[in-house]
Design a protein around this motif. Sequence first.
Motif, short mmCIF file in Angstrom:
data_model
loop_
_atom_site.label_atom_id
_atom_site.label_comp_id
_atom_site.label_asym_id
_atom_site.label_seq_id
_atom_site.Cartn_x
_atom_site.Cartn_y
_atom_site.Cartn_z
N THR A 126 -6.70 3.44 -13.12
CA THR A 126 -7.48 2.55 -12.26
C THR A 126 -8.42 3.35 -11.36
O THR A 126 -8.36 4.59 -11.32
N SER B 240 -10.58 -0.06 1.98
CA SER B 240 -10.29 0.78 0.81
C SER B 240 -11.59 1.32 0.27
O SER B 240 -12.50 0.55 -0.08
N ASN C 81 -12.34 -3.23 -10.20
CA ASN C 81 -11.13 -2.47 -10.52
C ASN C 81 -10.29 -3.26 -11.52
O ASN C 81 -9.21 -3.77 -11.20
N ASN D 202 0.80 -1.23 0.00
CA ASN D 202 0.00 0.00 0.00
C ASN D 202 0.83 1.28 0.00
O ASN D 202 0.30 2.35 0.24
N ARG E 283 -9.78 -2.95 -4.10
CA ARG E 283 -8.69 -2.62 -5.01
C ARG E 283 -8.17 -3.86 -5.72
O ARG E 283 -7.69 -3.77 -6.86
N TYR F 136 -8.57 4.85 -4.74
CA TYR F 136 -9.08 4.47 -3.42
C TYR F 136 -8.40 5.26 -2.32
O TYR F 136 -7.20 5.58 -2.41
N GLU G 208 -6.23 -2.84 -12.26
CA GLU G 208 -5.24 -2.80 -11.19
C GLU G 208 -4.08 -3.77 -11.44
O GLU G 208 -2.94 -3.49 -11.08
#
Length: 729
Positions: free
Chosen positions: A237, A247, A331, A220, A325, A240, A334
């Motif tokens: 993307t 998230s 998403n 992260n 995420r 978040y 990602e």
Amino acid sequence: MKGLRHPRNDRTLNPSGNPSIHDVIDAVDAGRRRFVQGVTASASLATAGGLTLSGLVQTVQAAPVPAGQGFPGIGFESIPAALAPLPDAVRVPAGYTVEAFVAWGDPIVAGGVAFAPDASNTATEQARQFGAHCDGMYLFPFTGAGGQATPDRGVLVVNNEYTHEEILFPDGQVGASGYGIAKTRKSQAAHGVSVVEARRLNGRWTAVKNSPYGRRITANTPMRIAGPAAGHALLQTVEYAITDAGSSATGLTTDGRVAQGTINNCGNGVTPWGTFLTCEENWNGNFGSTAALPSATSGDTGKLYNRYGVTASGNGYRWHTTDPRFDLSTNPNETNLFGWIVEIDPYDPKSKPVKRTALGRFKHESAQYVVDAANRLGVYMGDDERNEYIYKFVAAGAFDPLNRAANRDLLDTGVLYVARFDADLTGRWIPLLPETLGTDGVALRHNPNFAGADDAEVLAKILIKARMAGDAVGATMMDRPEWTGARPRIGGYQQVELYCTLTNNNRRGSTPVTATTPAANAADGSTTAGSARPAVDAANPRANNLYGHVIRWRENGASVLATTFTWDIFVQAGDSATTKTPKSQYEGNIVDTPAGSADFGAPDGLWFDPFGRLWVQTDQAGNAQGDWVNIGANCMVCADPNTGEARRFLTAPPNAEVTGIAMSADGRALFVGIQHPGEDAPASNPQQTSSWPASQWPLRADGVTPLPFGRPRSSVVVITKDDGGIIGT
């Protein structure tokens, strides 16, 4: 690399239809399958006293391996293989001492707390502790008077590849407490990279707990995306807001120039200007989907998932069930933010890591730089999957050894190449550029996989879909290309010589061959991931390549700019005492005295120390059973690059992999990674097969501090010579 929650990589993810070179291998005389040393090498051997393979084989085991041709010799005897029942310890030769340096859960950042033997540390605590399952590493020395490297102090940067979820939490992944965001966050915090200050005081190396250089880079951590693919739509993307509690989508879309985190950090590299290159490998397994994924024929997204092995179920992780995420149904792009080389400045704890897209996107295993005589920079990389490719990146600008800042963005502009190995022991680097013709005679800019509004967009797509570009141009499928190593000087003559470990391939030459398990890789990148079963070829000459091999090549003209090279197979690993038939398929050709004393298999880590010794680390089951009953536990060997003669230097605890290696500036300390000891243990019995390192060291190197007992822990050990000498002498 492997692990319980880590893909075994026993599936081919390369779907190209490239012609195999097995149809011409029969025309090559077996006697020619040796490296064409040329006048330089022959003269160097003569100068070194006529060192020959047969002469070295006749030496007694206790005799040192002689120096020669830029190689300083090996001064220790092979230690015995670690056979069942396996000792729960790391073993090294007589005259050496191995000590614990840093282990999963040790505090390395100011404010960090001690490891809890019951694994009850929280995600917040883990984010200040040494990460899980250490892998590639490098020790960056500080400099003293006159700019000389300080031998007693440095910054050790270590990859943390993956997590064994059953021992990461007190009750396992989905025990009595279930699985929620708190477990996801701890798993994410254990991934990434650990930055540790290392100091030698009174002759003992210690990890500094509260160093200002201590740092954790996790799944992260904010990062920057740079290079030709930055900003492309495939890298844009859902944005978040990331907190410990979860998230939350902000309602915005990123600009394709930012990313959160790095995961599955496997092998590594460094740059000549003193930064760390961490390699994102099996990132696909960390993703999943709470809905069906697009089909393999449904545009960019479906094809990319298919080609890179992304599935709705993931590979043992459950991040996507708690963190949107990583849920591809919400998403979808990602995954495209992973599979890159990430550059980290070890000396600046506040610097933002950078994902360098010019080096291509695949399952990066390592990144070996070479600066040639003209100060041109090349970076050599393997894609760790069965039937994947070897790549090199050549920077457009020259390296400036006098101006560190001038090199800061050198990795953003240049050409990415993919290798083709031909049966006549020559090879070619194929540029992955818009104008490059595929095997169908069509330029990549006109290939539907890469077509775009202009060549800038085409190049971005080529880099994002590097595997598919390799398919299109006819690269040679290899048996899991992992670590690369460079030997830039040979016998006083400038050369550019590269080595690459090819770990194994149980699909090579196997059957059945059907529409869903093709014999070769389709050039359009459309074949289902994990289905190819290629025939043997000159560069990968064994069907069911159980024990693996090491390949090497020399760039023509001793320049990284070369587009052609000559190659040979440096060694075929194997078991001299095998009972499998045909024996020639499995015994290998390792040079050791007595024969079989340094047998190894599944070569993975590979590194030349500053003195010219070649070190090879292995990654197999590690339990000394089945095909490994004679070879034993994983190990590390030291080899002579001139003759291939090898000596076993280290053996690992049960079920552990040996991976990652670094040396102090004076050559008197060697740091080695021991990953996933006791792998496969259940949550109900973490110590089922190993309690290492506590089993070996109840106390730390200071002789006072207890080493927490409770579950096995991946660790970095430090090895020194009892006489204070250089490692390997």
